[in-house]
Write a protein that holds these residues in place. Sequence first.
Motif, PDB file in Angstrom:
ATOM      1  N   VAL A 138       1.437 -12.518   7.242  1.00 18.91           N
ATOM      2  CA  VAL A 138       1.801 -11.527   6.228  1.00 18.91           C
ATOM      3  C   VAL A 138       3.177 -11.917   5.680  1.00 18.91           C
ATOM      4  CG1 VAL A 138       2.203  -9.094   5.732  1.00 18.91           C
ATOM      5  CG2 VAL A 138       0.524  -9.742   7.473  1.00 18.91           C
ATOM      6  N   ASN A 139       3.232 -12.192   4.382  1.00 14.14           N
ATOM      7  CA  ASN A 139       4.483 -12.597   3.742  1.00 14.14           C
ATOM      8  C   ASN A 139       4.868 -11.632   2.628  1.00 14.14           C
ATOM      9  OD1 ASN A 139       4.771 -15.106   5.173  1.00 14.14           O
ATOM     10  ND2 ASN A 139       3.177 -15.958   3.875  1.00 14.14           N
ATOM     11  N   ASP A 140       6.082 -11.080   2.710  1.00 22.17           N
ATOM     12  CA  ASP A 140       6.668 -10.296   1.617  1.00 22.17           C
ATOM     13  C   ASP A 140       5.763  -9.147   1.167  1.00 22.17           C
ATOM     14  OD1 ASP A 140       8.740 -12.159   1.764  1.00 22.17           O
ATOM     15  OD2 ASP A 140       7.793 -13.467   0.276  1.00 22.17           O
ATOM     16  N   CYS A 141       5.259  -8.392   2.132  1.00 23.35           N
ATOM     17  CA  CYS A 141       4.395  -7.239   1.865  1.00 23.35           C
ATOM     18  C   CYS A 141       5.065  -5.959   2.366  1.00 23.35           C
ATOM     19  CB  CYS A 141       3.047  -7.405   2.547  1.00 23.35           C
ATOM     20  SG  CYS A 141       2.074  -8.778   1.904  1.00 23.35           S
ATOM     21  N   PHE A 142       4.697  -4.837   1.760  1.00 24.65           N
ATOM     22  CA  PHE A 142       5.344  -3.562   2.057  1.00 24.65           C
ATOM     23  C   PHE A 142       4.339  -2.426   2.118  1.00 24.65           C
ATOM     24  CE2 PHE A 142       8.181  -6.264  -0.434  1.00 24.65           C
ATOM     25  CZ  PHE A 142       9.303  -6.318   0.380  1.00 24.65           C
ATOM     26  N   TRP A 143       4.758  -1.349   2.786  1.00 30.45           N
ATOM     27  CA  TRP A 143       4.014  -0.097   2.691  1.00 30.45           C
ATOM     28  C   TRP A 143       5.018   1.034   2.670  1.00 30.45           C
ATOM     29  CZ3 TRP A 143       5.055  -1.937   7.524  1.00 30.45           C
ATOM     30  CH2 TRP A 143       5.412  -1.020   8.505  1.00 30.45           C
ATOM     31  N   ASP A 144       4.585   2.172   2.110  1.00 31.27           N
ATOM     32  CA  ASP A 144       5.444   3.339   2.000  1.00 31.27           C
ATOM     33  C   ASP A 144       5.318   4.150   3.285  1.00 31.27           C
ATOM     34  OD1 ASP A 144       6.468   5.960   1.433  1.00 31.27           O
ATOM     35  OD2 ASP A 144       6.242   5.558  -0.714  1.00 31.27           O
TER      36      ASP A 144
ATOM     37  N   SER B 158       0.849  -1.192   0.000  1.00 30.22           N
ATOM     38  CA  SER B 158       0.000   0.000   0.000  1.00 30.22           C
ATOM     39  C   SER B 158       0.881   1.237   0.000  1.00 30.22           C
ATOM     40  CB  SER B 158      -0.951   0.003   1.198  1.00 30.22           C
ATOM     41  OG  SER B 158      -0.230   0.051   2.414  1.00 30.22           O
ATOM     42  N   ALA B 159       0.312   2.324  -0.545  1.00 32.68           N
ATOM     43  CA  ALA B 159       1.109   3.537  -0.699  1.00 32.68           C
ATOM     44  C   ALA B 159       0.377   4.823  -0.344  1.00 32.68           C
ATOM     45  CB  ALA B 159       1.618   3.635  -2.145  1.00 32.68           C
ATOM     46  N   GLY B 160      -0.880   4.738   0.069  1.00 36.76           N
ATOM     47  CA  GLY B 160      -1.646   5.950   0.361  1.00 36.76           C
ATOM     48  C   GLY B 160      -1.454   6.452   1.778  1.00 36.76           C
ATOM     49  N   ARG B 161      -1.858   7.699   2.011  1.00 37.13           N
ATOM     50  CA  ARG B 161      -1.815   8.274   3.354  1.00 37.13           C
ATOM     51  C   ARG B 161      -2.812   7.558   4.241  1.00 37.13           C
ATOM     52  NH1 ARG B 161       0.498  11.574   6.295  1.00 37.13           N
ATOM     53  NH2 ARG B 161       1.768  12.362   4.587  1.00 37.13           N
ATOM     54  N   VAL B 162      -2.411   7.261   5.484  1.00 36.67           N
ATOM     55  CA  VAL B 162      -3.267   6.535   6.423  1.00 36.67           C
ATOM     56  C   VAL B 162      -3.410   7.363   7.697  1.00 36.67           C
ATOM     57  CG1 VAL B 162      -3.552   4.412   7.756  1.00 36.67           C
ATOM     58  CG2 VAL B 162      -2.474   4.328   5.489  1.00 36.67           C
ATOM     59  N   THR B 163      -4.651   7.656   8.066  1.00 32.02           N
ATOM     60  CA  THR B 163      -4.898   8.406   9.306  1.00 32.02           C
ATOM     61  C   THR B 163      -6.007   7.731  10.097  1.00 32.02           C
ATOM     62  OG1 THR B 163      -6.376   9.887   8.093  1.00 32.02           O
ATOM     63  CG2 THR B 163      -4.124  10.652   8.441  1.00 32.02           C
ATOM     64  N   GLY B 164      -5.755   7.562  11.394  1.00 30.47           N
ATOM     65  CA  GLY B 164      -6.732   6.948  12.281  1.00 30.47           C
ATOM     66  C   GLY B 164      -6.358   7.207  13.717  1.00 30.47           C
ATOM     67  N   ASN B 165      -7.216   6.756  14.621  1.00 33.89           N
ATOM     68  CA  ASN B 165      -6.998   6.996  16.046  1.00 33.89           C
ATOM     69  C   ASN B 165      -6.421   5.787  16.784  1.00 33.89           C
ATOM     70  OD1 ASN B 165      -7.943   9.701  16.017  1.00 33.89           O
ATOM     71  ND2 ASN B 165     -10.039   8.926  15.911  1.00 33.89           N
TER      72      ASN B 165
END
Length: 183
Positions: free
Chosen positions: A113-119, A92-99
Amino acid sequence: AACNYGTVYNSYATGSVAGQHCVGGLVGYSYGDVVSCYASGGVTGEHNAAGGLMAYNYGTVHSCYAAGSVSGNIYVGGLMAVNSGTVTNSYSAGRVTGNDYTGGLIGYGEGVVNDCFWDIETSGQKASDGGTGKTTSAMMDIRTFQEVKWDIIAVDNPNDRNTDHMWNIVSHGTYPFLSWQPV
C-alpha cells in the motif's frame, strides 16, 4: 464486474450492493488493473469480504476511491476487504463496520500500500491493514496529497474540472475527486 482479469479504467458505480460473500462496490475479485475508478454506493456483505471498491485485490489499484458505507462480518474495508496486490494513491471515506479484520481502508492485507488514506472520523475506524488515517479536515486539504506526490490540483468549486491532472479537489471543501468524473 464479479471478476476482473483485465483493466478497468475510468469507471464508476453509484448504486448500493449487497450479497453474502466477496461484495465490492465496483468489483468482487480483481486480478488485473483498476485505475482511475470510484464507487460511491453502500456495500453490505453478510458473511465475509466486503469492500467499498472491491472485495479482493490480487492485482493493482491506482488512483481510486470509495465513498460509500461498508458493513460486513469478517474482512471489511472502506476501499477493499483483502489486499494481496498493490494499491497506490487511493482513499476511502465511508463508514466501516464489521466484526473481524475490519479496517478504515483495508480489512486484511498482505500486499503493498503506497500513499493511500482513509478518513478516521467518517469511517469510525482508527486502524487499517495499510494506508494512513487522517482527519476529515486533512482529507480535504490538498497538502495531504501533494506531500506524497499525487497528480492533484485545486479547483474553485466541485463543478470545475482541470483534466490536466488525475485528481481535483476544492481545498478545504471536498475530498479529492477524479477530473473525468461526472459533475
